[in-house]
Scaffold this active site. Sequence first.
Site, short mmCIF file in Angstrom:
data_model
loop_
_atom_site.label_atom_id
_atom_site.label_comp_id
_atom_site.label_asym_id
_atom_site.label_seq_id
_atom_site.Cartn_x
_atom_site.Cartn_y
_atom_site.Cartn_z
N HIS A 75 65.78 56.79 36.31
CA HIS A 75 64.68 57.27 37.16
C HIS A 75 64.57 58.79 37.16
O HIS A 75 63.60 59.34 37.69
CB HIS A 75 64.83 56.72 38.59
CG HIS A 75 65.82 57.46 39.43
ND1 HIS A 75 67.11 57.02 39.65
CD2 HIS A 75 65.70 58.61 40.15
CE1 HIS A 75 67.74 57.87 40.45
NE2 HIS A 75 66.91 58.84 40.77
N ASP A 125 69.41 51.19 36.11
CA ASP A 125 68.98 52.57 36.30
C ASP A 125 69.92 53.51 35.54
O ASP A 125 70.72 54.24 36.12
CB ASP A 125 68.98 52.91 37.80
CG ASP A 125 68.40 54.28 38.10
OD1 ASP A 125 67.73 54.84 37.21
OD2 ASP A 125 68.62 54.78 39.22
N GLY A 223 71.77 60.59 38.97
CA GLY A 223 72.23 60.69 37.58
C GLY A 223 73.63 61.23 37.43
O GLY A 223 74.23 61.12 36.36
#
Length: 277
Positions: A75, A125, A223
């Site tokens: 994302h 993700d 992340g």
Amino acid sequence: MGKGLFPRQILLSLWFFCLLFLGEKASSKSLEPRIVGGWAAKRAQWPWQVSIQEQGQHVCGGSLISHQWVLTAAHCMPSSKKPQDLQIQLGDKFLYSKTRYSILVPVSQILFHPYYDGDGLHGQDIALLKLRRPVAFSKFILPVTLAPPGTQIPPKTRCWVTGWGDIRENVSLPQSYPLQETDVHIVDMKSCRALYDPEPIGNEMLCAGSFRDRKAFCDGDSGGPLVCQLRERRWIQVGVVSFIRNCDDPFFPGVYSKVSSYVPWIRQYVPLPRDSV
């Protein structure tokens, strides 16, 4: 002291010891909140941590996993999906640093997990970024070891999350933007699913947080790596920061992509050392 207060004191004491049993421990390193509830990291303490920058601005974290590959959240990627929009900062704990420690490398390729549907809440993700050129390893730039497939992290295990994100909801990290760290503890999946219901928490996810203090990742930390010392006190990345309902609420753990679930996919593209996973 009135008799009516005594049962309440007992309940408070029991609650306090329950929290201790969960393994939560307030940090004495800093009274000033960071990542959320953390403090500034030392230089070279987390040499795999990178900043992903779009058009020169930090947008997400990531981790170096080889000479030429970075692991991050899907994302985090720009809507354009163009690798030329991204650069990776490595080597320094300060964002936008121009010291001898810091290097900035363009991205040449973005790889999304094939089942990622554009919404990190639905899982998968995770993404890989290929650097335009390999980077040399040093004291300040090193890859992190990835958790092997099938790795089980016991609840209450103490781990660490790092990043340059907000230090509170809608409160940015102050200049000079030092990398932040905080400790969190693995939360059992049953408890995490109950807290996030009706949002699904899948088996390829991992939860970690603090039920006593405001310790969590926040906007801008996505992340980044969740690392634990699991084998011979060796740091191993077990999670990739994905989402949290409210980074100011200590009762909501953060949700991470479980790295061990994705190592087979990562291996298709990244030449990981056989003894590292």
